[in-house]
Design a protein around this motif. Sequence first.
Motif, PDB file in Angstrom:
ATOM      1  N   PHE A   5       0.824  -1.199   0.000  1.00  0.00           N
ATOM      2  CA  PHE A   5       0.000   0.000   0.000  1.00  0.00           C
ATOM      3  C   PHE A   5       0.860   1.251   0.000  1.00  0.00           C
ATOM      4  O   PHE A   5       2.095   1.201   0.130  1.00  0.00           O
ATOM      5  CB  PHE A   5      -0.956  -0.002   1.201  1.00  0.00           C
ATOM      6  N   SER A   7       0.827   5.394   1.577  1.00  0.00           N
ATOM      7  CA  SER A   7       0.207   6.319   2.520  1.00  0.00           C
ATOM      8  C   SER A   7       0.423   7.776   2.169  1.00  0.00           C
ATOM      9  O   SER A   7      -0.308   8.649   2.648  1.00  0.00           O
ATOM     10  CB  SER A   7       0.732   6.065   3.948  1.00  0.00           C
ATOM     11  N   ARG A  23      -2.521  -4.474   7.107  1.00  0.00           N
ATOM     12  CA  ARG A  23      -3.624  -3.514   6.981  1.00  0.00           C
ATOM     13  C   ARG A  23      -4.892  -4.183   7.517  1.00  0.00           C
ATOM     14  O   ARG A  23      -5.003  -5.411   7.533  1.00  0.00           O
ATOM     15  CB  ARG A  23      -3.845  -3.113   5.510  1.00  0.00           C
ATOM     16  N   PRO A  26     -10.708  -6.117   5.016  1.00  0.00           N
ATOM     17  CA  PRO A  26     -11.840  -5.338   4.485  1.00  0.00           C
ATOM     18  C   PRO A  26     -13.179  -5.926   4.913  1.00  0.00           C
ATOM     19  O   PRO A  26     -13.295  -7.115   5.200  1.00  0.00           O
ATOM     20  CB  PRO A  26     -11.652  -5.459   2.972  1.00  0.00           C
ATOM     21  N   ARG A  59      -7.073  10.196  -0.388  1.00  0.00           N
ATOM     22  CA  ARG A  59      -7.616   8.833  -0.477  1.00  0.00           C
ATOM     23  C   ARG A  59      -6.667   7.790   0.110  1.00  0.00           C
ATOM     24  O   ARG A  59      -6.953   6.593   0.068  1.00  0.00           O
ATOM     25  CB  ARG A  59      -7.914   8.474  -1.934  1.00  0.00           C
ATOM     26  N   MET A  62      -3.869   3.649   0.669  1.00  0.00           N
ATOM     27  CA  MET A  62      -4.578   2.870  -0.327  1.00  0.00           C
ATOM     28  C   MET A  62      -3.791   1.604  -0.642  1.00  0.00           C
ATOM     29  O   MET A  62      -2.603   1.663  -0.963  1.00  0.00           O
ATOM     30  CB  MET A  62      -4.772   3.686  -1.607  1.00  0.00           C
ATOM     31  N   ILE A  63      -4.475   0.471  -0.538  1.00  0.00           N
ATOM     32  CA  ILE A  63      -3.873  -0.781  -0.997  1.00  0.00           C
ATOM     33  C   ILE A  63      -3.825  -0.754  -2.513  1.00  0.00           C
ATOM     34  O   ILE A  63      -4.791  -0.387  -3.179  1.00  0.00           O
ATOM     35  CB  ILE A  63      -4.677  -1.993  -0.499  1.00  0.00           C
ATOM     36  N   SER A 103      -8.193   0.205  -6.404  1.00  0.00           N
ATOM     37  CA  SER A 103      -7.025   0.921  -5.871  1.00  0.00           C
ATOM     38  C   SER A 103      -7.056   2.415  -6.181  1.00  0.00           C
ATOM     39  O   SER A 103      -6.112   3.123  -5.832  1.00  0.00           O
ATOM     40  CB  SER A 103      -5.682   0.330  -6.315  1.00  0.00           C
ATOM     41  N   HIS A 106     -11.540   2.465  -4.200  1.00  0.00           N
ATOM     42  CA  HIS A 106     -11.713   1.324  -3.311  1.00  0.00           C
ATOM     43  C   HIS A 106     -10.379   0.592  -3.157  1.00  0.00           C
ATOM     44  O   HIS A 106      -9.584   0.533  -4.090  1.00  0.00           O
ATOM     45  CB  HIS A 106     -12.781   0.382  -3.878  1.00  0.00           C
ATOM     46  N   GLN A 107     -10.158   0.023  -1.990  1.00  0.00           N
ATOM     47  CA  GLN A 107      -8.891  -0.650  -1.688  1.00  0.00           C
ATOM     48  C   GLN A 107      -8.603  -1.755  -2.704  1.00  0.00           C
ATOM     49  O   GLN A 107      -9.505  -2.455  -3.168  1.00  0.00           O
ATOM     50  CB  GLN A 107      -8.925  -1.227  -0.269  1.00  0.00           C
ATOM     51  N   VAL A 114      -9.631  -8.919  -0.867  1.00  0.00           N
ATOM     52  CA  VAL A 114     -10.121  -7.723  -1.537  1.00  0.00           C
ATOM     53  C   VAL A 114     -11.640  -7.821  -1.616  1.00  0.00           C
ATOM     54  O   VAL A 114     -12.191  -8.926  -1.796  1.00  0.00           O
ATOM     55  CB  VAL A 114      -9.501  -7.565  -2.942  1.00  0.00           C
TER      56      VAL A 114
END
Length: 321
Positions: A5, A7, A23, A26, A59, A62-63, A103, A106-107, A114
């Motif tokens: 990910f 940051s 992380r 989800p 955002r 993010m993964i 990505s 949404h992650q 996922v």
Amino acid sequence: MLAAFVSTPAPKDPLSVLEVADRPAPEAPDGWTTITVKAASLNHHDLFSLRGVGLPAERMPMILGCDAAGLDPDGNEVVVHAVIASPDWQGDETLDPKRSLLSEVHQGALAEQVVVPKRNVLPKPAELSFAEAACLPTAWLTAYRMLFVKSGLRPGQTVLVQGASGGVATALIVLGRTAGLRVWVTGRSEEKRAAALALGADQAFETGARLPARVDGVMETVGEATWSHSIKSLKPGGVLVTSGATTGFNPGAELNRVFFTQLSVIGSTMGTRGELESLVELCRVTGIRPQIDVELPLARAREGFERMLEGRTAGKIVFTV
């Protein structure tokens, strides 16, 4: 869960902000489902994300990752379609003004799990490995749409693929050969050109080299570095399909050639769920498979990112989970 990910963006040093660590797992909202990832593939999109291109700091974290294959909650083997359309959108998802890729909003998929909309999940045939299937949703689907939906090229015609070693380019070589096209490629090194020939390209040339004849079509993903050569390589009435610009977005337009020789310049982005379904079936029926450069465990994701950033690729980079 383990994930790759970002940051904070780093436009000039993307690898400095790549993190591979834990992380939160989800949670799937209504209409979505959780996929246990078995394999995920790397794309240039992920390097752009590290730079903050299309992914603003607000955002993050993010993964990363668009592409995944794995297991649904019932244990079925599946492939994930990476284009996330609006809930009420009908038709071609790539035309939805509010669409995104995994990505971006949404992650993403470079993780042990996922979450995606249920409509974005397709069955994975047993004939394809998880690693092979994970190569299809971005690079191979992009190539499929460029050739079979956008270009209008027919068997026996000649197509030039710029940049012989990337994921989209290697897919174009294999798909073009399967479709009966004469495939020419350009590559920066003798090693890359030899690898393209081994995949099925008919001829391979140095980047920017004068070709023995003009071609019916050009598949362009490189951008600024090759654009002028692409335009000059086309026959009158030829078609250029562009789906990316890994070397920059400011090409010399060559507009005089475009209108004097009546060229078609067509943009193409990703592909629809239906097109991914057709691509998966094409691979199953014909036996063609994505060229995988290297498979690495997700914990060693940095090595894969380094290979892509340095251009040391010969196909797709896949992370296994």
